[in-house]
Design a protein around this motif. Structure first.
Motif, PDB file in Angstrom:
ATOM      1  N   CYS A 143     -80.976  25.922 -51.783  1.00 15.32           N
ATOM      2  CA  CYS A 143     -80.914  24.867 -52.789  1.00 15.32           C
ATOM      3  C   CYS A 143     -80.013  23.993 -52.598  1.00 15.32           C
ATOM      4  O   CYS A 143     -78.655  23.821 -52.010  1.00 15.32           O
ATOM      5  N   LYS A 145     -79.977  21.101 -54.765  1.00 16.38           N
ATOM      6  CA  LYS A 145     -79.850  20.520 -55.925  1.00 16.38           C
ATOM      7  C   LYS A 145     -78.093  19.809 -56.242  1.00 16.38           C
ATOM      8  O   LYS A 145     -77.996  19.361 -56.999  1.00 16.38           O
ATOM      9  N   PHE A 146     -77.391  20.920 -56.156  1.00 19.17           N
ATOM     10  CA  PHE A 146     -76.050  20.853 -56.571  1.00 19.17           C
ATOM     11  C   PHE A 146     -75.445  20.569 -57.539  1.00 19.17           C
ATOM     12  O   PHE A 146     -74.649  18.941 -57.654  1.00 19.17           O
ATOM     13  N   CYS A 147     -75.878  21.518 -58.593  1.00 14.00           N
ATOM     14  CA  CYS A 147     -75.457  21.231 -59.739  1.00 14.00           C
ATOM     15  C   CYS A 147     -74.266  20.817 -59.761  1.00 14.00           C
ATOM     16  O   CYS A 147     -73.412  22.414 -58.861  1.00 14.00           O
ATOM     17  N   PHE A 149     -71.700  22.791 -61.204  1.00  8.77           N
ATOM     18  CA  PHE A 149     -71.279  24.147 -62.327  1.00  8.77           C
ATOM     19  C   PHE A 149     -71.334  25.168 -61.407  1.00  8.77           C
ATOM     20  O   PHE A 149     -71.106  26.373 -61.140  1.00  8.77           O
ATOM     21  N   CYS A 150     -72.037  25.348 -60.062  1.00  8.12           N
ATOM     22  CA  CYS A 150     -72.730  26.191 -59.324  1.00  8.12           C
ATOM     23  C   CYS A 150     -72.593  26.239 -57.903  1.00  8.12           C
ATOM     24  O   CYS A 150     -72.963  25.186 -56.708  1.00  8.12           O
ATOM     25  N   VAL A 152     -73.896  28.162 -54.980  1.00  8.88           N
ATOM     26  CA  VAL A 152     -75.576  28.541 -55.069  1.00  8.88           C
ATOM     27  C   VAL A 152     -75.278  27.707 -53.670  1.00  8.88           C
ATOM     28  O   VAL A 152     -75.669  28.287 -52.438  1.00  8.88           O
ATOM     29  N   PRO A 153     -75.672  26.200 -53.820  1.00 11.45           N
ATOM     30  CA  PRO A 153     -76.012  25.884 -52.475  1.00 11.45           C
ATOM     31  C   PRO A 153     -74.702  26.191 -51.032  1.00 11.45           C
ATOM     32  O   PRO A 153     -74.929  25.784 -50.438  1.00 11.45           O
ATOM     33  N   GLN A 187     -84.368  30.376 -55.480  1.00 11.17           N
ATOM     34  CA  GLN A 187     -83.351  29.005 -56.621  1.00 11.17           C
ATOM     35  C   GLN A 187     -83.815  28.570 -57.564  1.00 11.17           C
ATOM     36  O   GLN A 187     -82.991  27.822 -58.302  1.00 11.17           O
ATOM     37  N   ASN A 188     -84.642  27.926 -56.600  1.00  4.97           N
ATOM     38  CA  ASN A 188     -85.751  25.908 -57.343  1.00  4.97           C
ATOM     39  C   ASN A 188     -86.658  26.260 -57.006  1.00  4.97           C
ATOM     40  O   ASN A 188     -87.779  25.923 -56.103  1.00  4.97           O
ATOM     41  N   HIS A 221     -87.221  24.362 -61.374  1.00  7.52           N
ATOM     42  CA  HIS A 221     -86.518  22.841 -62.076  1.00  7.52           C
ATOM     43  C   HIS A 221     -86.463  21.744 -62.634  1.00  7.52           C
ATOM     44  O   HIS A 221     -87.669  21.267 -62.504  1.00  7.52           O
ATOM     45  N   ARG A 260     -77.407  17.276 -63.054  1.00  5.63           N
ATOM     46  CA  ARG A 260     -78.973  18.596 -63.206  1.00  5.63           C
ATOM     47  C   ARG A 260     -79.771  16.871 -63.231  1.00  5.63           C
ATOM     48  O   ARG A 260     -80.443  17.846 -63.026  1.00  5.63           O
TER      49      ARG A 260
HETATM   50  S1  SF4 Z   1     -78.100  25.933 -60.607  1.00  8.23           S
HETATM   51 FE1  SF4 Z   1     -79.473  26.261 -59.459  1.00  8.23          FE
HETATM   52  S2  SF4 Z   1     -80.329  24.883 -59.862  1.00  8.23           S
HETATM   53 FE2  SF4 Z   1     -78.902  24.104 -60.193  1.00  8.23          FE
HETATM   54  S3  SF4 Z   1     -77.862  23.876 -57.758  1.00  8.23           S
HETATM   55 FE3  SF4 Z   1     -77.637  26.223 -59.251  1.00  8.23          FE
HETATM   56  S4  SF4 Z   1     -79.401  27.370 -57.612  1.00  8.23           S
HETATM   57 FE4  SF4 Z   1     -79.745  24.764 -58.196  1.00  8.23          FE
END
Ligand code: SF4
Length: 422
Positions: A143, A145-147, A149-150, A152-153, A187-188, A221, A260
């Motif tokens: 991903c 996007k680098f939200c 709080f997340c 995942v990236p 993820q997206n 997304h 977001r």
């Molecule tokens: S919430 Fe979804 S879109 Fe945002 S960084 Fe995490 S995986 Fe990526």
């Protein structure tokens, strides 16, 4: 995504003549595939690893491996606190597994590979799936996007997509294996792009495969959702009329701090357009309460979006800080009691909306895909509508995988109740 990755790993090992067992005490190799999205998921893995140590104590030749996001994220900590874990592999290193498990491991060695790749999409590997109705297919990984709080990236790396050709080939294979439904995963998922071809084209290509009855995808997304994608839904009836559309928060300042990249109004406009254009659409969402700096007024903005959209279902979470993310640097200003109170109010409102949406279906005749026995009675089936609603109805000789017409006669909580019609 983890379920798919576990099937991928099982496929890799079955190719090397490993066989599966459901009993931990029979296994020579025990792998845990892990998630770091929430603190609670990590706590469960720590507890499970503690339990698995018993098998290692009984038989030192048993190998224990940790896969996935926690391996990526917490390797240092795990090496210190769980030295009996033999193998720690991040999500881009699974190809090495067959070779690693075939090597003798000395009790003092830990094998760690958590390198992230910009290329790995496991394009040429097909997972070992069990029989079923729905097959998951991963179409992209990572991903960008680098939200804030997340995690995942950081645990899954940069976005990269498989080729449409390899995805189509995998869908044809699962169709030949008897699956009726496919869920495309990413993820997206709607950021998919490969060789200039985008998600809309992929959906059209998958829709044209004969024999697949239903196509789902998760999670899109809002930033990458556009009119073209809505039109693809309208023009391709195999694409199910359910969209998981993650809101996270309804207040613009909170959305901005979350990075977001959309506003409350943009989200509302899209949701309205989707409901107008896609018949019988159900919308589900994810929402977080208590993000750092969220005031009561901000929270009211989220409730306002809920009131306007009336989501069919929602996954609701109290914010929990994930070390390593941008938001972990923000001051966590919302007291725990307020987070709990907001979560409770959100859940109660969502319950009302779920019932409201489900009651709209009473009297409707709808197509249901039979999945399994209902949990409460073996005389009843559990099935699913195209709009992803669970329906319970009396059996009349159908089997899992059959498509039947059911009239909806009642709705309670998230469940619909029906009766087969001719
Ligand atoms: S919430 Fe979804 S879109 Fe945002 S960084 Fe995490 S995986 Fe990526």
């Amino acid at each position: 995504m983890n379920e798919y990755d576990s099937e991928l790993v099982a496929g890799l090992l079955e190719n090397e003549d490993y066989t599966r067992t459901e009993k931990s005490d029979e296994a020579e190799l025990i792998l845990l595939n892990t998630c770091s999205v929430r603190e609670h998921a990590e706590e469960k893995v720590h507890a499970r690893l503690g339990n698995l140590k018993v098998f290692k104590d009984r038989n030192p030749d048993v190998k224990i491996g940790l896969l996935g996001c926690m391996a990526q994220n917490l390797k240092e900590d795990l090496l210190k606190t769980k030295p009996y874990v033999d193998i720690i592999l991040g999500p881009d290193s699974y190809r090495r597994l067959p070779q690693l498990v075939s090597e003798p491991i000395k009790s003092t060695d830990n094998i760690v590979d958590t390198k992230l790749s910009r290329m790995e999409v496991y394009d040429d590997l097909f997972p070992a799936r069990r029989e079923g109705i729905n097959a998951w297919i991963s179409i992209m990984r990572g991903c960008d996007k680098f939200c804030t709080f997340c995690i995942v990236p950081f645990t899954r790396g940069r976005e990269r997509s498989r080729s449409i050709e390899s995805i189509v080939q995998e869908v044809e294979q699962i169709r030949d294996d008897g699956f009726m439904e496919v869920t495309l995963l990413g993820q997206n998922v709607n950021s998919f792009h490969h060789d200039g071809r985008r998600f809309n084209e992929l959906l059209e290509a998958v829709s044209s495969i004969e024999g697949i009855q239903r196509i789902r995808y998760t999670s899109p997304h809002p930033q990458d959702f556009d009119d073209e994608l809505i039109a693809v839904h309208t023009n391709n009836p195999k694409i199910c009329n359910h969209i998981h559309f993650p809101l996270q928060a309804g207040s613009d300042p909170v959305l901005e701090r979350m990075n977001r990249t959309y506003t409350k109004q943009h989200f509302l406009d899209l949701a309205t357009k989707m409901r107008d254009k896609i018949p019988g659409l159900s919308l589900s969402t994810d929402m977080i309460v208590g993000f750092p700096g969220e005031t009561e007024a901000d929270f009211q903005e989220t409730l306002d979006v809920m009131q306007q959209v009336k989501f069919d279902t929602a996954f609701t979470f109290k914010y929990s800080s994930r070390p390593g993310t941008k938001a972990a640097e923000y001051e966590d200003t919302v007291p725990e009691a307020d987070k709990q109170d907001r979560l409770q109010r959100m859940i109660e409102l969502q319950r009302e909306h779920t019932l409201f949406r489900n009651r709209e279906h009473i009297g409707e005749i709808t197509e249901v895909l039979v999945e399994k026995d209902s949990k409460k009675s073996e005389k009843q089936h559990q099935g699913r509508t195209r709009s992803n609603k669970i329906v319970i109805f009396d059996k009349a000789g159908e089997k899992p995988g059959d498509l039947v017409k059911v009239v909806i006669i009642d709705a309670q909580g998230i469940t619909l109740f029906g009766r087969i019609v001719d």
